[in-house]
Design an enzyme around this catalytic site. Structure first.
Site, PDB file in Angstrom:
ATOM      1  N   SER A 126       4.947   4.710   8.290  1.00 35.93           N
ATOM      2  CA  SER A 126       4.069   5.077   7.259  1.00 35.93           C
ATOM      3  C   SER A 126       3.549   6.600   7.463  1.00 35.93           C
ATOM      4  O   SER A 126       3.621   7.257   8.683  1.00 35.93           O
ATOM      5  CB  SER A 126       2.683   4.320   7.615  1.00 35.93           C
ATOM      6  OG  SER A 126       1.898   4.703   6.693  1.00 35.93           O
ATOM      7  N   TYR A 150      -4.404   1.338  12.876  1.00 35.59           N
ATOM      8  CA  TYR A 150      -3.220   1.095  12.334  1.00 35.59           C
ATOM      9  C   TYR A 150      -2.331   1.983  12.300  1.00 35.59           C
ATOM     10  O   TYR A 150      -1.036   1.781  12.713  1.00 35.59           O
ATOM     11  CB  TYR A 150      -3.717   0.732  10.882  1.00 35.59           C
ATOM     12  CG  TYR A 150      -2.384   0.582   9.883  1.00 35.59           C
ATOM     13  CD1 TYR A 150      -1.474  -0.295   9.762  1.00 35.59           C
ATOM     14  CD2 TYR A 150      -2.308   1.644   9.104  1.00 35.59           C
ATOM     15  CE1 TYR A 150      -0.231  -0.203   9.076  1.00 35.59           C
ATOM     16  CE2 TYR A 150      -1.052   1.740   8.116  1.00 35.59           C
ATOM     17  CZ  TYR A 150      -0.087   0.868   8.008  1.00 35.59           C
ATOM     18  OH  TYR A 150       1.098   0.699   7.614  1.00 35.59           O
ATOM     19  N   LYS A 154       1.530   2.328  14.293  1.00 31.93           N
ATOM     20  CA  LYS A 154       2.906   2.675  13.622  1.00 31.93           C
ATOM     21  C   LYS A 154       3.392   3.875  14.587  1.00 31.93           C
ATOM     22  O   LYS A 154       4.627   3.630  14.819  1.00 31.93           O
ATOM     23  CB  LYS A 154       2.652   3.133  12.265  1.00 31.93           C
ATOM     24  CG  LYS A 154       2.236   2.071  11.240  1.00 31.93           C
ATOM     25  CD  LYS A 154       3.506   1.173  11.071  1.00 31.93           C
ATOM     26  CE  LYS A 154       3.148   0.004  10.219  1.00 31.93           C
ATOM     27  NZ  LYS A 154       4.238  -0.913  10.156  1.00 31.93           N
TER      28      LYS A 154
HETATM   29  P1  NAD Z   1       2.464  -6.831   3.212  1.00 30.87           P
HETATM   30  O1  NAD Z   1       1.230  -7.316   3.765  1.00 30.87           O
HETATM   31  O2  NAD Z   1       2.877  -7.186   1.579  1.00 30.87           O
HETATM   32  O3  NAD Z   1       3.991  -7.535   3.779  1.00 30.87           O
HETATM   33  C1  NAD Z   1       3.783  -7.723   5.214  1.00 30.87           C
HETATM   34  C2  NAD Z   1       4.355  -9.091   5.422  1.00 30.87           C
HETATM   35  O4  NAD Z   1       4.488  -9.192   6.843  1.00 30.87           O
HETATM   36  C3  NAD Z   1       3.624 -10.054   4.810  1.00 30.87           C
HETATM   37  O5  NAD Z   1       4.229 -10.991   4.259  1.00 30.87           O
HETATM   38  C4  NAD Z   1       2.962 -10.939   6.125  1.00 30.87           C
HETATM   39  O6  NAD Z   1       2.892 -12.060   5.987  1.00 30.87           O
HETATM   40  C5  NAD Z   1       4.092 -10.589   7.246  1.00 30.87           C
HETATM   41  N1  NAD Z   1       3.643 -10.578   8.426  1.00 30.87           N
HETATM   42  C6  NAD Z   1       2.633  -9.872   9.138  1.00 30.87           C
HETATM   43  N2  NAD Z   1       2.497 -10.022  10.419  1.00 30.87           N
HETATM   44  C7  NAD Z   1       3.602 -10.956  10.793  1.00 30.87           C
HETATM   45  C8  NAD Z   1       4.100 -11.760  11.813  1.00 30.87           C
HETATM   46  N3  NAD Z   1       3.572 -11.407  13.270  1.00 30.87           N
HETATM   47  N4  NAD Z   1       5.119 -12.454  11.759  1.00 30.87           N
HETATM   48  C9  NAD Z   1       5.444 -12.647  10.610  1.00 30.87           C
HETATM   49  N5  NAD Z   1       5.252 -12.188   9.752  1.00 30.87           N
HETATM   50  C10 NAD Z   1       4.177 -11.313   9.557  1.00 30.87           C
HETATM   51  O7  NAD Z   1       2.659  -5.320   3.282  1.00 30.87           O
HETATM   52  P2  NAD Z   1       3.686  -4.264   2.530  1.00 30.87           P
HETATM   53  O8  NAD Z   1       2.951  -3.568   1.803  1.00 30.87           O
HETATM   54  O9  NAD Z   1       4.859  -5.031   1.958  1.00 30.87           O
HETATM   55  O10 NAD Z   1       4.013  -3.491   4.081  1.00 30.87           O
HETATM   56  C11 NAD Z   1       5.096  -3.605   4.668  1.00 30.87           C
HETATM   57  C12 NAD Z   1       5.462  -2.659   5.587  1.00 30.87           C
HETATM   58  O11 NAD Z   1       5.215  -1.394   5.354  1.00 30.87           O
HETATM   59  C13 NAD Z   1       4.284  -2.917   6.682  1.00 30.87           C
HETATM   60  O12 NAD Z   1       4.915  -2.838   8.125  1.00 30.87           O
HETATM   61  C14 NAD Z   1       3.436  -1.702   6.545  1.00 30.87           C
HETATM   62  O13 NAD Z   1       2.583  -1.361   7.668  1.00 30.87           O
HETATM   63  C15 NAD Z   1       4.224  -0.787   6.000  1.00 30.87           C
HETATM   64  N6  NAD Z   1       3.661   0.249   5.126  1.00 30.87           N
HETATM   65  C16 NAD Z   1       3.076   0.059   4.022  1.00 30.87           C
HETATM   66  C17 NAD Z   1       2.523   0.804   3.027  1.00 30.87           C
HETATM   67  C18 NAD Z   1       1.894   0.367   1.927  1.00 30.87           C
HETATM   68  O14 NAD Z   1       0.714   1.146   1.427  1.00 30.87           O
HETATM   69  N7  NAD Z   1       2.024  -0.870   1.416  1.00 30.87           N
HETATM   70  C19 NAD Z   1       2.646   2.155   3.336  1.00 30.87           C
HETATM   71  C20 NAD Z   1       3.271   2.646   4.388  1.00 30.87           C
HETATM   72  C21 NAD Z   1       4.045   1.473   5.358  1.00 30.87           C
HETATM   73  C1  WQD Z   2      -5.490   6.608  -2.813  1.00 31.60           C
HETATM   74  C2  WQD Z   2      -6.408   7.759  -3.348  1.00 31.60           C
HETATM   75  C3  WQD Z   2      -8.623   7.355  -2.258  1.00 31.60           C
HETATM   76  C4  WQD Z   2      -9.385   3.380  -4.021  1.00 31.60           C
HETATM   77  C5  WQD Z   2      -3.409   3.853   2.252  1.00 31.60           C
HETATM   78  C6  WQD Z   2      -3.212   3.751   3.839  1.00 31.60           C
HETATM   79  C7  WQD Z   2      -1.908   4.429   3.984  1.00 31.60           C
HETATM   80  C8  WQD Z   2      -0.657   3.719   3.525  1.00 31.60           C
HETATM   81  C9  WQD Z   2      -1.154   3.600   1.888  1.00 31.60           C
HETATM   82  C10 WQD Z   2      -0.085   1.926   4.864  1.00 31.60           C
HETATM   83  C11 WQD Z   2      -7.421   8.346  -2.052  1.00 31.60           C
HETATM   84  C12 WQD Z   2      -8.768   6.996  -3.887  1.00 31.60           C
HETATM   85  C13 WQD Z   2      -8.812   4.496  -3.683  1.00 31.60           C
HETATM   86  C14 WQD Z   2     -10.553   3.366  -4.829  1.00 31.60           C
HETATM   87  C15 WQD Z   2     -10.476   5.671  -5.000  1.00 31.60           C
HETATM   88  N1  WQD Z   2      -0.501   2.346   3.726  1.00 31.60           N
HETATM   89  N2  WQD Z   2      -9.292   5.756  -4.004  1.00 31.60           N
HETATM   90  N3  WQD Z   2     -10.911   4.708  -5.212  1.00 31.60           N
HETATM   91  O1  WQD Z   2      -5.629   5.775   1.535  1.00 31.60           O
HETATM   92  O2  WQD Z   2      -3.995   7.343   0.531  1.00 31.60           O
HETATM   93  O3  WQD Z   2      -3.385   5.203   1.834  1.00 31.60           O
HETATM   94  O4  WQD Z   2      -2.204   3.178   1.910  1.00 31.60           O
HETATM   95  O5  WQD Z   2       0.585   2.456   5.706  1.00 31.60           O
HETATM   96  O6  WQD Z   2      -1.809   4.276   5.597  1.00 31.60           O
HETATM   97  O7  WQD Z   2      -4.436   4.649   4.256  1.00 31.60           O
HETATM   98  O8  WQD Z   2      -4.159   4.877  -0.434  1.00 31.60           O
HETATM   99  O9  WQD Z   2      -4.539   3.726  -2.457  1.00 31.60           O
HETATM  100  O10 WQD Z   2      -6.422   3.534  -0.673  1.00 31.60           O
HETATM  101  O11 WQD Z   2      -6.086   5.684  -1.925  1.00 31.60           O
HETATM  102  O12 WQD Z   2     -10.816   6.901  -5.400  1.00 31.60           O
HETATM  103  O13 WQD Z   2     -11.119   2.150  -5.232  1.00 31.60           O
HETATM  104  O14 WQD Z   2      -7.452   6.963  -4.119  1.00 31.60           O
HETATM  105  O15 WQD Z   2      -9.840   8.086  -1.751  1.00 31.60           O
HETATM  106  O16 WQD Z   2      -7.653   9.260  -2.517  1.00 31.60           O
HETATM  107  P1  WQD Z   2      -4.321   5.781   0.901  1.00 31.60           P
HETATM  108  P2  WQD Z   2      -5.286   4.342  -1.370  1.00 31.60           P
END
Ligand code: NAD
Ligand code: WQD
Length: 337
Positions: A126, A150, A154
């Protein structure tokens, strides 16, 4: 012969979109997921979209015996590792849950991969690993200083993967640092519809637009940005999914690779609200509130390395992202979700 890709967390938001892209690109997809943050229905929806039902195992990947059995039965060519918990706020309240789930599951996975001689892993990292940006845009060499358990989980996994690669230079280890994934598949059949009050901006907007939530709270209106609200690099989840297929197809020589997946373009909270209003054709009630603790003013990627080395470039813009999310929400409603 078709390659078999094991997708951990494949029932989740990004994993399901990537599974669709992989199947469409001709891979066999094997999904493992404990469904802690997803629904069994997603597997059928992947079939509805692609015409192919992926093999699915409902297991927790910390369960070594169960995971071993899957590797024993199936010849796995590569792993894409999405499984993990991802809520920043929750990780601050319960760090042990995050370290246990995210780190332990990766260690078990790597142990089983080694046993069965599987040498390719693509890991979902991330942009949060950068923490307060050293410079903008954020390139892959920027300092890493995550500010939540978190984010640290990562970064720790990235470090573990680097060590694993140092110990076995025949491996292909790919770390993809996602910026802000949003939007949904064009079919409206898969997307992100979190239960309860969403943490992230676009799912929150979607629930205001459907009337489930009353107004959008803009967290902070005093940032050093053009309109004083937070700026982020939003990337369409289908672009992100395609990035994984490209990584699997292009990175065929051993190595430890790190790429940002973003668009390189930042949008403010107010720009996102305006785009979502265009998508749903409604005016959304907005309230300006205090900054959310831990938030950073501006965060966007340098997408240059992924473009130069992988030929990856995001195709979709913010309007496409919002329109696809709204289409998904309408489909969810029509299905009684
Ligand atoms: P998500 O929660 O929709 O998907 C993650 C999946 O992993 C879920 O279906 C959950 O049931 C499964 N899971 C969690 N722990 C598990 C375990 N121990 N064993 C088996 N299954 C398990 O999340 P997402 O948004 O699809 O994110 C996927 C990956 O990408 C995550 O690792 C997350 O940290 C990373 N990521 C997400 C974002 C974002 O904003 N969505 C941003 C950056 C990185
Ligand atoms: C985006 C912008 C908020 C909600 C998060 C995780 C990051 C990654 C992606 C996994 C910011 C603003 C938000 C609301 C708002 N996930 N906001 N009102 O914080 O950039 O990233 O998700 O790895 O680790 O931190 O995403 O969508 O929460 O916020 O004003 O109700 O929207 O302040 O500027 P963020 P977000």
């Amino acid at each position: 012969m078709k390659k078999n890709i094991l997708v951990t967390g494949g029932a989740g938001y990004i994993g399901s979109h990537t599974s669709v892209e992989l199947i469409n690109a001709g891979y066999n997809v094997i999904i493992v997921d404990n469904l802690i943050n997803s629904d069994m229905e997603v597997i059928d929806r992947i079939k509805e979209i692609t015409g192919t039902l992926p093999l699915f195992y409902q297991i927790d990947i910390r369960d070594e015996k169960a995971l071993d059995e899957i590797f024993k039965i199936n010849k796995i060519d590569a792993v894409i590792h999405f499984a993990g918990l991802k809520a920043v706020g929750e990780s601050c309240i319960n760090p042990v849950l995050y370290y246990d789930n995210n780190i332990m599951s990766t260690l078990v996975l790597l142990k089983v991969m080694k046993k069965y001689n599987v040498g390719t892993i693509v890991f979902s990292s991330s942009a949060t690993v950068y923490g307060e940006p050293e410079r903008l845009p954020l390139d892959e060499d920027c300092a890493l200083n995550p500010n939540s358990p978190y984010g640290r989980s990562k970064l720790m996994i990235e470090q573990i993967l680097k060590d694993i690669y140092s110990a076995n230079k025949e491996m292909i280890v790919v770390v993809l640092r996602y910026f802000n994934p949003v939007g949904a598949h064009k079919s409206g059949l898969i997307g992100e519809n979190p239960k309860g009050i969403p943490n992230n901006l676009t799912p929150y907007l979607a629930k205001v637009a459907t009337g489930e939530l009353s107004c959008v709270n803009v967290f902070g209106h005093d940032y050093n940005t053009p309109d004083k609200t937070g700026v982020r690099d939003y990337i369409h989840v289908c672009d992100l999914a395609r990035g994984h297929v490209i990584a699997v197809e292009k990175l065929l020589s051993s190595g430890y690779y790190v790429y940002n997946l973003g668009t390189g373009r930042g949008y403010s909270v107010l720009e996102v609200i305006a785009a979502f209003e265009r998508a749903c054709n409604k005016t959304l009630p907005v309230k300006f509130t205090d900054r959310r603790p831990g938030d950073i003013a501006s965060y966007y990627a340098s997408p240059i390395k992924a473009e130069k080395e992988l030929g990856f470039k995001a195709k979709y813009n913010l309007d496409d992202m919002c329109a696809s999310l709204w289409n998904f929400m309408l489909t969810e409603k029509s299905r009684g979700k």
